[in-house]
Design a protein around this motif. Structure first.
Motif, short mmCIF file in Angstrom:
data_model
loop_
_atom_site.label_atom_id
_atom_site.label_comp_id
_atom_site.label_asym_id
_atom_site.label_seq_id
_atom_site.Cartn_x
_atom_site.Cartn_y
_atom_site.Cartn_z
N ASN A 22 0.80 -1.29 0.03
CA ASN A 22 -0.08 0.05 -0.16
C ASN A 22 0.75 1.35 0.18
O ASN A 22 0.17 2.53 -0.07
N ASN B 142 1.15 -2.58 4.29
CA ASN B 142 0.22 -3.86 3.99
C ASN B 142 0.46 -4.48 2.77
O ASN B 142 0.68 -3.59 1.88
N ARG C 242 -3.50 -11.19 2.99
CA ARG C 242 -3.12 -9.87 3.46
C ARG C 242 -2.35 -10.13 4.70
O ARG C 242 -2.42 -10.95 5.37
#
Length: 647
Positions: free
Chosen positions: A137, A148, A188
């Motif tokens: 991210n 992330n 994730r």
């Protein structure tokens, strides 16, 4: 004509009233059901089944709201069932392998429509999951930033779990396994970057399907960017780095925007933070005492954030009366496949306001052959920004291993996992290792609260890893509290000694006063008895006085007690005579002759009168002579009287 007009009007009124009672029907045309989405091919593992695998209501619908009846084409060697909730199960025959086409049909009272054709395949699944779009991210990553990472996955049968792996310069580290399902899903992982500026960080995802096929993304990488920030300081040994800022009790101020929590004033917890050390596969229970200091009942909802997969709350909805407390149980249960590492989360208690209890979990390897222990020095348990923190690191080997190289990493963290300062070095490990490591706290006034000194040792050749941590406090107020605690026992002991000495002094003083008072009373009683001639009782009082003062009674005096008694009787008679004469002389001196007053000539005193007055005083002489005679007769009595006079 008139009656004909009335007849027509009556017929019209009657027809109108009848029309109001006739229901009106609007016929809506029926439309056929239709397919919402296409069916995908279905893969069934040999000698297994799929139960409630499809919900046909997710594939067909009817705009008229009619109840649909579902059918399907028949399959060979595969039993297909549709239950009352329109869910489909597939049961292949044992040992069957093959592929067939299948179609589902949906019918209402009038129409029957078909779905698309798809394949039902029974066999061995050898196709691993497929990945796409690995990403993070942040484009620019600084040390201590949280990043992330994610990747998309698909599978022909079903996804099972994924694992994230990262190398920040000290070797690859695998995070704990995370379950996910379906034929398409996303992996994730949130990670804080500990690598220093200029270091290259490598990362990737692994994923497995329900058949055990595993695939991994290509290795991705990025370089940690340089940032100007107050911070850091390394240890006295090894390479130390550190940036970032944090406050204690888990409220860290990082380079990211912090989450603002409202500080609660009526709800307090004990302890303020939770640090748990536990091995893979073990369970542990901790208690958090919640107190309501307010004046009204508090309705609290409790939840675990960040480490919910490791914890079970005893209660999630709590009511505490004013002035009351509640013991909240938290069960920590670590799956055996969890990667050894330090994990961070928090207990969130929500009422009219919110209170946070930070949680840090040290997950250790179940059967590690090396054990590490971290103990912060008592002298640095409470420090100020800019001060060094010392910790003794002890490593023990549980088996005889040859000399080997090990990687030792140690860091100061807050209760959100933000790294404040760190060090990393290669050590030579024998049967045991013990050394004190030092890290400097950044000179940042915002650092305040409880922090963690963390250490991890890895032996790549033996594939062994272990970790441990200890807590300390940063802030001036915590240092003052530490000094107060450190000096409390010596000061309390000194105060206790002073109180004891004072009580002893008061006791001795009162004891002396009591002794003097008893002596005074006894002497008065002795004097009274002597005057009254009660020599026997006077002699007993005399003996008591001598005994009370530890002097003892003279043996000669005991032997001549009868003689002493006689002498005391004589002495008492003399005392009475003296008192009587003194009384008479005082009365005669106060009386005046009645009649005329004396003239100045009469007031003059002639020699005869003076001589008479002189003669009046002569009787005192014989008393002295008699006493002298008594002294000469009994020297022991004289000594006894002299002792009494001195007392």
């Amino acid at each position: 004509m008139r009656w004909q007009l009335f007849f027509v009007l009556g017929i019209m009124a009657l027809s109108l009233s009848y029309a109001d009672d006739v229901p009106t029907k609007l016929k809506v045309p029926n439309t056929p059901p239709y397919l919402i989405k296409n069916f995908s091919d279905i893969f069934i593992i040999e000698n297994s089944s799929l139960v409630d695998y499809l919900d046909l209501d997710d594939y067909f619908t009817d705009d008229n709201g009619d109840n649909l009846i579902y059918t399907h084409t028949n399959l060979s060697n595969i039993t297909v069932t549709i239950n009352s909730q329109n869910k489909v199960s597939f049961y292949p025959d044992a040992g069957y392998k093959g592929s067939q086409y299948m179609t589902f049909y949906a019918a209402d009272s009038e129409f029957n429509v078909s779905g698309n054709n798809f394949s039902v395949i029974v066999g061995l699944d050898t196709e691993p999951p497929k990945w796409s779009n690995p990403s993070k991210n942040r484009q620019t990553v600084y040390q201590n930033y949280h990043v992330n990472f994610s990747a998309s996955w698909t599978d022909n049968v079903g996804l099972a779990y994924y694992i994230f792996s990262i190398n920040q310069g000290s070797g690859w580290t695998n995070y704990s396994k995370v379950n996910f399902s379906g034929t398409s899903n996303t992996s994730r992982q949130k990670v804080q970057i500990s690598a220093a500026a200029g270091k290259v960080v490598y990362w990737r995802f692994y994923a497995a399907d329900t058949s055990g096929n595993i695939n991994a993304t290509d290795i991705q990488n990025f370089t940690v960017s340089e940032i100007t920030s107050s911070g850091g300081g390394g240890g006295t040994t090894g390479k130390g780095t550190g940036t970032g800022r944090g406050t204690g009790t888990g409220k860290a101020i990082t380079t990211e925007e912090p989450t603002k929590e409202t500080e609660i004033t009526t709800i307090v917890t004990e302890p303020k933070t939770l640090k748990v050390s536990i091995r893979q596969g073990d369970t542990l229970t901790r208690v958090v005492k919640i107190r309501n200091l307010g004046t009204r009942e508090a309705a609290i909802s409790a939840l675990i954030d960040g480490v919910s997969n490791f914890t079970i709350l005893g209660e999630t909805s709590i009511k505490i009366g004013p002035g009351k407390s509640y013991d909240l149980l938290i069960d920590f249960k670590i799956p055996r496949e969890t990667m050894p590492d330090q994990y961070f989360g928090r207990l969130v208690l929500k009422s009219t306001e919110t209170v946070i209890v930070p949680i840090a979990i040290d997950v250790k390897k179940f059967e590690s052959l090396i054990r590490i222990n971290v103990s912060v020095s008592p002298d640095t348990k409470f420090v100020r920004p800019g001060d060094p923190v010392k910790a003794k690191i002890t490593i023990q080997s549980l088996k005889d291993i040859r000399e080997s190289k090990a990687d030792l990493y140690y860091a100061i963290k807050d209760f959100e996992g933000n790294i404040i300062a760190s060090g990393n070095e290669e050590i030579t490990l024998y049967a045991s290792y013990e050394e004190e490591k030092t890290l400097k706290v950044p000179d940042d006034a915002s650092l305040s609260g409880e922090f963690i000194f963390y250490a991890r040792v890895m032996v790549p050749e033996e594939k062994q890893i272990d970790l441990d941590s200890d807590t300390f406090f940063i802030g001036i107020k915590f240092q003052l509290i530490y000094l107060a605690r450190k000096l409390f026992f010596p000061m309390a002991l000194l105060l206790l000694l002073l109180i004891i000495f004072f009580l002893i002094w008061v006791h001795e003083r009162n004891k002396k006063k009591k002794k003097l008072l008893e002596l005074y009373l006894l002497l008065n009683e002795l004097r009274k008895l002597v005057k009254e001639g009660k020599t026997e009782k006077a002699l007993e009082i005399y003996k008591r006085i001598k005994a009370n003062y530890g002097q003892g009674v003279n043996r000669k005096l005991v032997e001549d007690s009868e003689k002493l008694r006689q002498e005391l009787e004589k002495f008492s008679e003399l005392l009475r005579e003296v008192e009587e004469k003194q009384k008479e002389s005082s009365e005669s001196s106060t009386k005046e002759p009645e009649g005329k007053q004396k003239t100045p000539e009469e007031k003059q005193e002639d020699p005869a009168t003076k001589q008479d007055s002189t003669q009046d005083k002569e009787p005192e002489e014989p008393r002295d002579d008699s006493q002298k005679e008594q002294k000469g007769k009994n020297p022991d009595i004289q000594e006894q009287k002299e002792e009494k006079d001195e007392k």
